[in-house]
Design a protein around this motif. Structure first.
Motif, PDB file in Angstrom:
ATOM      1  N   GLY A 144      34.510  53.741  38.419  1.00 50.74           N
ATOM      2  CA  GLY A 144      34.612  55.148  37.608  1.00 50.74           C
ATOM      3  C   GLY A 144      34.993  56.099  38.455  1.00 50.74           C
ATOM      4  N   SER A 145      34.900  55.878  39.882  1.00 49.28           N
ATOM      5  CA  SER A 145      35.251  56.992  40.715  1.00 49.28           C
ATOM      6  C   SER A 145      36.578  56.611  41.010  1.00 49.28           C
ATOM      7  CB  SER A 145      34.561  56.724  42.124  1.00 49.28           C
ATOM      8  OG  SER A 145      34.843  55.761  43.015  1.00 49.28           O
ATOM      9  N   GLY A 146      37.329  57.712  42.006  1.00 49.75           N
ATOM     10  CA  GLY A 146      38.442  57.896  42.230  1.00 49.75           C
ATOM     11  C   GLY A 146      38.851  56.742  43.356  1.00 49.75           C
ATOM     12  N   LYS A 147      38.107  56.156  43.893  1.00 44.60           N
ATOM     13  CA  LYS A 147      38.380  54.903  44.900  1.00 44.60           C
ATOM     14  C   LYS A 147      37.827  53.491  44.167  1.00 44.60           C
ATOM     15  CE  LYS A 147      39.065  58.171  48.078  1.00 44.60           C
ATOM     16  NZ  LYS A 147      38.351  58.344  49.202  1.00 44.60           N
ATOM     17  N   GLN A 148      37.821  53.519  42.929  1.00 40.67           N
ATOM     18  CA  GLN A 148      37.450  52.230  42.326  1.00 40.67           C
ATOM     19  C   GLN A 148      38.258  50.932  42.903  1.00 40.67           C
ATOM     20  OE1 GLN A 148      37.280  52.989  38.057  1.00 40.67           O
ATOM     21  NE2 GLN A 148      39.154  53.181  37.955  1.00 40.67           N
ATOM     22  N   PHE A 149      37.759  49.879  42.704  1.00 39.37           N
ATOM     23  CA  PHE A 149      38.481  48.583  42.663  1.00 39.37           C
ATOM     24  C   PHE A 149      38.031  47.428  41.968  1.00 39.37           C
ATOM     25  CE2 PHE A 149      35.648  48.619  46.403  1.00 39.37           C
ATOM     26  CZ  PHE A 149      35.538  47.034  46.356  1.00 39.37           C
ATOM     27  N   GLU A 150      39.125  46.718  41.505  1.00 37.54           N
ATOM     28  CA  GLU A 150      38.583  45.323  40.770  1.00 37.54           C
ATOM     29  C   GLU A 150      38.706  44.440  41.656  1.00 37.54           C
ATOM     30  OE1 GLU A 150      37.212  43.585  38.691  1.00 37.54           O
ATOM     31  OE2 GLU A 150      38.316  43.585  36.797  1.00 37.54           O
ATOM     32  N   VAL A 151      37.745  43.456  41.517  1.00 35.45           N
ATOM     33  CA  VAL A 151      37.875  42.130  42.580  1.00 35.45           C
ATOM     34  C   VAL A 151      38.362  40.879  41.550  1.00 35.45           C
ATOM     35  CG1 VAL A 151      36.510  40.282  43.616  1.00 35.45           C
ATOM     36  CG2 VAL A 151      35.682  42.788  43.364  1.00 35.45           C
ATOM     37  N   ASP A 152      39.544  40.604  41.722  1.00 29.88           N
ATOM     38  CA  ASP A 152      40.366  39.772  40.959  1.00 29.88           C
ATOM     39  C   ASP A 152      40.456  38.355  41.802  1.00 29.88           C
ATOM     40  OD1 ASP A 152      42.019  38.821  38.830  1.00 29.88           O
ATOM     41  OD2 ASP A 152      43.545  40.548  38.969  1.00 29.88           O
ATOM     42  N   TRP A 153      41.328  37.518  41.170  1.00 27.72           N
ATOM     43  CA  TRP A 153      41.729  36.176  41.632  1.00 27.72           C
ATOM     44  C   TRP A 153      43.201  36.207  41.651  1.00 27.72           C
ATOM     45  CZ3 TRP A 153      39.568  32.799  44.902  1.00 27.72           C
ATOM     46  CH2 TRP A 153      40.294  31.528  44.795  1.00 27.72           C
ATOM     47  N   LYS A 154      43.682  35.715  42.952  1.00 27.05           N
ATOM     48  CA  LYS A 154      45.290  35.379  42.979  1.00 27.05           C
ATOM     49  C   LYS A 154      45.558  33.982  42.745  1.00 27.05           C
ATOM     50  CE  LYS A 154      49.073  37.115  45.996  1.00 27.05           C
ATOM     51  NZ  LYS A 154      49.967  37.600  44.886  1.00 27.05           N
ATOM     52  N   GLU A 155      45.832  33.329  41.704  1.00 31.92           N
ATOM     53  CA  GLU A 155      45.984  32.089  41.295  1.00 31.92           C
ATOM     54  C   GLU A 155      47.070  31.496  42.539  1.00 31.92           C
ATOM     55  OE1 GLU A 155      44.954  28.595  40.338  1.00 31.92           O
ATOM     56  OE2 GLU A 155      43.844  30.233  39.818  1.00 31.92           O
ATOM     57  N   ASP A 156      48.159  32.033  42.621  1.00 34.13           N
ATOM     58  CA  ASP A 156      49.285  31.463  43.300  1.00 34.13           C
ATOM     59  C   ASP A 156      48.817  31.060  44.800  1.00 34.13           C
ATOM     60  OD1 ASP A 156      49.017  34.064  43.802  1.00 34.13           O
ATOM     61  OD2 ASP A 156      51.366  34.325  44.217  1.00 34.13           O
TER      62      ASP A 156
ATOM     63  N   ASN B 268      41.783  38.908  45.123  1.00 36.45           N
ATOM     64  CA  ASN B 268      42.885  39.930  45.415  1.00 36.45           C
ATOM     65  C   ASN B 268      42.270  41.254  44.785  1.00 36.45           C
ATOM     66  OD1 ASN B 268      45.271  41.451  45.559  1.00 36.45           O
ATOM     67  ND2 ASN B 268      45.475  41.135  43.364  1.00 36.45           N
ATOM     68  N   LEU B 269      42.085  42.261  45.743  1.00 35.39           N
ATOM     69  CA  LEU B 269      41.258  43.587  45.362  1.00 35.39           C
ATOM     70  C   LEU B 269      42.483  44.566  44.733  1.00 35.39           C
ATOM     71  CD1 LEU B 269      39.186  43.830  48.489  1.00 35.39           C
ATOM     72  CD2 LEU B 269      38.546  42.825  46.374  1.00 35.39           C
ATOM     73  N   VAL B 270      42.231  44.954  43.513  1.00 35.00           N
ATOM     74  CA  VAL B 270      43.080  45.785  43.054  1.00 35.00           C
ATOM     75  C   VAL B 270      42.452  47.229  42.869  1.00 35.00           C
ATOM     76  CG1 VAL B 270      44.471  46.127  40.998  1.00 35.00           C
ATOM     77  CG2 VAL B 270      43.759  43.810  41.529  1.00 35.00           C
ATOM     78  N   SER B 271      43.282  48.135  43.751  1.00 41.78           N
ATOM     79  CA  SER B 271      42.867  49.366  44.049  1.00 41.78           C
ATOM     80  C   SER B 271      43.209  50.342  42.601  1.00 41.78           C
ATOM     81  CB  SER B 271      43.533  50.158  45.132  1.00 41.78           C
ATOM     82  OG  SER B 271      45.033  50.162  44.905  1.00 41.78           O
TER      83      SER B 271
ATOM     84  N   THR C 280      35.186  44.971  36.393  1.00 45.01           N
ATOM     85  CA  THR C 280      34.779  44.167  35.409  1.00 45.01           C
ATOM     86  C   THR C 280      33.355  43.217  35.980  1.00 45.01           C
ATOM     87  OG1 THR C 280      37.060  43.886  34.513  1.00 45.01           O
ATOM     88  CG2 THR C 280      35.348  42.224  33.537  1.00 45.01           C
ATOM     89  N   PRO C 281      32.274  43.620  35.537  1.00 43.57           N
ATOM     90  CA  PRO C 281      31.077  42.915  35.936  1.00 43.57           C
ATOM     91  C   PRO C 281      31.191  41.485  35.463  1.00 43.57           C
ATOM     92  CG  PRO C 281      30.590  45.109  34.861  1.00 43.57           C
ATOM     93  CD  PRO C 281      31.997  44.807  34.630  1.00 43.57           C
ATOM     94  N   VAL C 282      30.664  40.586  36.228  1.00 38.78           N
ATOM     95  CA  VAL C 282      30.659  39.116  35.883  1.00 38.78           C
ATOM     96  C   VAL C 282      29.219  38.814  35.767  1.00 38.78           C
ATOM     97  CG1 VAL C 282      33.062  38.671  36.746  1.00 38.78           C
ATOM     98  CG2 VAL C 282      30.692  38.228  38.217  1.00 38.78           C
ATOM     99  N   GLY C 283      28.390  39.522  36.186  1.00 39.06           N
ATOM    100  CA  GLY C 283      26.773  39.180  36.254  1.00 39.06           C
ATOM    101  C   GLY C 283      26.279  38.873  37.416  1.00 39.06           C
ATOM    102  N   GLY C 284      25.260  39.237  37.752  1.00 34.55           N
ATOM    103  CA  GLY C 284      24.663  39.095  39.354  1.00 34.55           C
ATOM    104  C   GLY C 284      24.779  40.135  40.226  1.00 34.55           C
ATOM    105  N   GLU C 285      25.629  41.174  39.598  1.00 34.44           N
ATOM    106  CA  GLU C 285      25.912  42.222  40.505  1.00 34.44           C
ATOM    107  C   GLU C 285      24.498  43.074  40.669  1.00 34.44           C
ATOM    108  OE1 GLU C 285      29.576  41.731  38.652  1.00 34.44           O
ATOM    109  OE2 GLU C 285      27.588  41.901  37.960  1.00 34.44           O
ATOM    110  N   LEU C 286      24.268  43.326  42.237  1.00 37.00           N
ATOM    111  CA  LEU C 286      23.132  44.115  42.690  1.00 37.00           C
ATOM    112  C   LEU C 286      21.804  43.367  42.473  1.00 37.00           C
ATOM    113  CD1 LEU C 286      24.057  47.728  41.327  1.00 37.00           C
ATOM    114  CD2 LEU C 286      24.433  46.968  43.848  1.00 37.00           C
TER     115      LEU C 286
ATOM    116  N   ASP D 106      45.733  44.580  46.508  1.00 37.41           N
ATOM    117  CA  ASP D 106      47.187  44.981  45.792  1.00 37.41           C
ATOM    118  C   ASP D 106      48.297  43.876  46.143  1.00 37.41           C
ATOM    119  OD1 ASP D 106      45.729  46.901  44.824  1.00 37.41           O
ATOM    120  OD2 ASP D 106      46.376  48.327  46.221  1.00 37.41           O
ATOM    121  N   ASN D 107      47.903  42.697  46.185  1.00 37.31           N
ATOM    122  CA  ASN D 107      48.835  41.443  46.583  1.00 37.31           C
ATOM    123  C   ASN D 107      49.198  41.524  47.971  1.00 37.31           C
ATOM    124  OD1 ASN D 107      48.685  40.476  43.722  1.00 37.31           O
ATOM    125  ND2 ASN D 107      50.127  42.142  42.981  1.00 37.31           N
TER     126      ASN D 107
END
Length: 269
Positions: A168-180, A185-188, A193-199, A219-220
């Motif tokens: 929600g901030s200007g520096k947010q990022f997603e924690v994704d999975w790079k299948e190849d 893969n961190l997407v700036s 997207t919460p997956v449960g268990g955070e904090l 970012d790949n």
């Protein structure tokens, strides 16, 4: 001097402390393993790869005029060492030589330093003691409890916990999975997207941590982050993550407070 009775990857150096180390099989294994782990960064010195443009080219873009001017004023016409001898007359030729030297040197070390049958997966794991972080953590003015650890004076946090609080901030990022490449893969700029268990609250007491050496991307593009695995979870060096996303981080020693501010830029301590 190298021991004349030994050659190649089993060579050792004189009677000094480094000589004793190089005679230790465990030490040599650690050296071989680390050198292989750093290949992406080493190659990136002289050639573009997943980490981006070659460091030589990056520096040339920024300091080319200064380098050229200095070389004219203080010329270095001859480079000598045991492997290569060459003479350059221009700055461009010097750059070409340096690029070639780094590449040839790396190839030589890979061919002659590391045994042909060396298996890095059999190297002993690097373990370190980890203490639960006792510092207060303030994120954008709000106190937040983290499951974090201190390892050799540095604080380590879970990526998903950090992504959660920065979302929600200007520096947010997603924690994704790079299948190849089967890697994180961190997407700036993308909301997390919460997956449960955070904090979630962590366990108390000192534990053992194991160095985590898998690849990670932003970012790949492959990046280098120091991380340790503790009880099945990976904890990343806080300053590595805040630097990667240009997030302000401060330390107040009197109150033992870590301050994270997405409105500020990262600064080296």
């Amino acid at each position: 001097m190298f021991n004349q009775d030994m050659d190649g990857p089993n060579a050792t150096i004189g009677p000094s402390w480094i000589g004793h180390l190089t005679r230790c099989p465990e030490f040599r294994t650690l050296v071989y393993t680390r050198y292989l782990e750093l290949q992406d960064q080493i190659v990136n010195l002289y050639k573009a790869n997943d980490l981006g443009d070659a460091r030589i080219d990056v520096l040339l873009k920024e300091y080319d005029n200064s380098f050229s001017r200095d070389l004219k004023r203080w010329p270095i016409s001859v480079y000598r060492n045991d492997l290569y001898r060459t003479t350059e007359t221009t700055f461009a030729e010097s750059v070409t030589f340096l690029r070639s030297f780094l590449e040839k040197r790396n190839q030589w070390l890979l061919a002659n330093m590391i045994p042909k049958d060396f298996d890095s997966t059999s190297a002993p794991a690097v373990t370190k003691a980890a203490d639960p972080t006792n510092a207060t953590v303030i994120v954008n003015g709000k106190r937040i409890a983290f499951d974090a650890y201190n390892i050799e004076g540095n604080n380590y946090f879970k990526l998903r916990d950090l992504a959660m609080v920065f979302s929600g901030s200007g520096k947010q990022f997603e924690v994704d999975w790079k299948e190849d490449v089967r890697a994180i893969n961190l997407v700036s700029g993308r909301r997390y997207t919460p997956v449960g268990g955070e904090l979630a609250k962590g366990a108390k007491g000192k534990v053992q941590s194991t160095l985590w050496t898998s690849a990670i991307y932003k970012d790949n593009a492959k990046v280098s982050l120091t991380a340790y695995n503790i009880r099945g979870n990976n904890y990343f060096k806080l300053r590595d993550v805040t630097k990667l996303f240009n997030i302000g981080v401060g330390w107040e020693p009197h109150t033992k407070t870590i301050e994270l501010d997405t409105a500020l830029s990262y600064q080296e301590p």
